[in-house]
Scaffold this motif. Structure first.
Motif, short mmCIF file in Angstrom:
data_model
loop_
_atom_site.label_atom_id
_atom_site.label_comp_id
_atom_site.label_asym_id
_atom_site.label_seq_id
_atom_site.Cartn_x
_atom_site.Cartn_y
_atom_site.Cartn_z
N LEU A 196 0.79 -1.36 -0.14
CA LEU A 196 0.04 -0.08 0.00
C LEU A 196 0.72 1.41 -0.04
O LEU A 196 0.19 2.25 0.13
N GLY A 197 2.11 1.17 -0.13
CA GLY A 197 3.12 2.28 -0.33
C GLY A 197 3.66 2.49 1.03
O GLY A 197 4.41 3.62 0.98
N GLU A 198 3.52 1.90 2.09
CA GLU A 198 4.20 2.39 3.36
C GLU A 198 5.64 2.14 3.17
O GLU A 198 6.07 1.00 2.62
N SER A 199 6.35 2.77 3.95
CA SER A 199 7.85 2.60 4.07
C SER A 199 8.12 1.59 5.16
O SER A 199 7.13 1.14 5.77
N LYS A 200 9.26 0.94 4.86
CA LYS A 200 9.71 -0.31 6.26
C LYS A 200 9.53 0.40 7.61
O LYS A 200 9.20 -0.24 8.51
N PHE A 201 9.99 1.62 7.68
CA PHE A 201 9.92 2.17 9.02
C PHE A 201 8.42 2.38 9.61
O PHE A 201 8.05 2.24 10.72
N ALA A 202 7.68 3.17 8.63
CA ALA A 202 6.28 3.25 8.60
C ALA A 202 5.33 2.10 9.10
O ALA A 202 4.53 1.66 10.07
N PHE A 204 6.78 -0.82 10.40
CA PHE A 204 7.17 -1.21 11.55
C PHE A 204 6.57 -0.41 12.81
O PHE A 204 6.14 -0.97 13.74
N ARG A 205 6.55 0.95 12.60
CA ARG A 205 5.74 1.81 13.55
C ARG A 205 4.23 1.39 13.63
O ARG A 205 3.51 1.63 14.72
N PRO A 210 2.93 -2.26 17.22
CA PRO A 210 1.71 -2.61 18.00
C PRO A 210 1.34 -4.17 18.23
O PRO A 210 0.90 -4.28 19.23
N LEU A 211 1.69 -5.06 17.28
CA LEU A 211 1.58 -6.17 17.29
C LEU A 211 2.36 -6.83 18.15
O LEU A 211 2.16 -7.86 18.99
N ALA A 212 3.60 -6.64 18.49
CA ALA A 212 4.64 -6.87 19.35
C ALA A 212 4.70 -6.56 20.48
O ALA A 212 5.17 -6.63 21.73
N MET A 213 3.70 -5.38 20.94
CA MET A 213 3.68 -4.96 22.21
C MET A 213 3.25 -5.57 23.42
O MET A 213 3.82 -5.56 24.57
N TYR A 287 -2.92 2.15 23.86
CA TYR A 287 -1.87 2.43 22.89
C TYR A 287 -2.46 1.27 21.82
O TYR A 287 -2.65 1.88 20.67
N THR A 288 -2.68 0.05 22.23
CA THR A 288 -2.98 -0.95 21.18
C THR A 288 -4.49 -0.66 20.56
O THR A 288 -4.83 -0.70 19.42
N ARG A 289 -5.35 -0.27 21.64
CA ARG A 289 -6.43 0.45 20.78
C ARG A 289 -6.67 1.35 19.89
O ARG A 289 -7.34 1.25 18.99
N VAL A 290 -5.88 2.26 20.27
CA VAL A 290 -5.60 3.52 19.09
C VAL A 290 -4.95 3.05 18.07
O VAL A 290 -5.51 3.51 16.91
N ARG A 291 -4.21 2.32 17.85
CA ARG A 291 -3.40 1.74 17.08
C ARG A 291 -4.33 0.84 16.09
O ARG A 291 -4.27 0.97 14.61
N ALA A 292 -5.17 0.08 16.67
CA ALA A 292 -6.07 -0.65 16.13
C ALA A 292 -7.30 0.22 15.37
O ALA A 292 -7.63 -0.56 14.25
#
Length: 292
Positions: A196-202, A204-205, A210-213, A287-292
């Motif tokens: 979808l055009g995301e960079s590797k850093f984006a 990861f962030r 979030p999935l590794a949190m 944090y995980t809810r906001v990211r989700a």
């Protein structure tokens, strides 16, 4: 024809029978000592005896005495520094093993990570004492390279030595839960983010971190909780300025024979750790809810 299968009540009794031994074990070795500790903390200290009179004086002394309060604050700061250093250093290692090591070699890498467990914890602390000492390996190496002209005195018997030693001791405890969390991430999600055009850093962030949190939170708790109560490392490499709350409790119990005050300090430290752990869990969940 009558059925011979077992009913729900029988299954429940079987389950209770299975969990009864570990439950009794946990009750005897965890709940009972904690209950006695809480009971001692509200009793009065007498001369070579404990007077069973209820009092809050031990807790008042714990939180109003500048010495006890400063030691507790120092212990929290050291534990936070150790946790931060350990998790920050452990995450790249776990990430490398999970994403860049071939599957057939991951077991070997995990085996190498656990090598420090082969030796006694006390021996590892003594080794760091030798490395960081005035005439130790690090000072000798820096002097031989010409970086310094005389041995450095700030490497040992201070907070720096405690942080370095504990970060090394608890590194495997932080690497393994983070690695498990990273292994559970569906790689197709990362590929979808990059498609979808995301960079590797984006990616990861917004996806990996979030999935590794859950693994990160587990690593933080595994390192932070035992670190604040560590006794051996501050005793051997911390020096007079590096004493932590466990050393203070030991002083009250074994030197001053003041069980009530030592128990109050221990209960207070456990309460602070419980509150900080709960705050961390709530913040991570948000944090995980906001990211989700």
């Amino acid at each position: 024809m009558a059925q011979t299968g077992r009913g729900p009540g029988s299954d429940a009794r079987g389950g209770l029978f299975l969990i009864a031994p570990p439950a009794i074990y946990a009750l005897l070795l965890l709940a009972v000592p904690l209950a006695l500790l809480a009971l001692y903390s509200v009793w009065t200290d007498g001369y070579l005896e404990i007077v069973r009179e209820f009092t809050w004086a031990n807790y008042i002394e714990t939180w109003t005495n500048p010495l006890y309060r400063s030691v507790l604050i120092r212990s929290l700061v050291v534990a936070l520094l150790v946790t931060l250093a350990t998790v920050v250093l452990a995450f790249p290692v776990a990430y490398f093993v999970s994403f860049h090591v071939k599957p057939q070699r991951k077991a070997t890498w995990l085996f190498l990570i656990t090598i420090p467990f082969w030796t006694s914890y006390l021996i590892r602390v003594f080794l760091w004492k030798v490395i960081l000492g005035y005439n130790g390996v690090m000072n000798a190496g820096l002097m031989k390279l010409g970086v310094i002209s005389e041995p450095l005195t700030f490497l040992l018997y201070n907070t720096n030595a405690i942080v370095i030693t504990l970060a090394h001791a608890y590194a495997p405890f932080a690497i393994l839960p983070i690695f498990v969390a990273l292994e559970r991430i569906d790689r197709s999600l990362l590929e979808a983010g990059q498609d979808l055009g995301e960079s590797k850093f984006a990616t990861f962030r917004r996806v990996t971190l979030p999935l590794a949190m859950p693994g990160v939170v587990g690593a933080v708790l595994i390192v932070f909780i035992p670190t604040i109560g560590d006794y051996v490392t501050p005793q051997l490499v911390g020096g007079p300025e590096g004493r932590m709350v466990a050393n203070l409790i030991q002083l009250q119990y074994l030197r001053l024979d003041n069980y009530p005050l030592g128990s109050a300090i221990a209960i207070s430290a456990m309460g602070v750790v419980a509150i900080l752990s709960a705050v961390l869990l709530l913040a991570t969940r948000r944090y995980t809810r906001v990211r989700a």
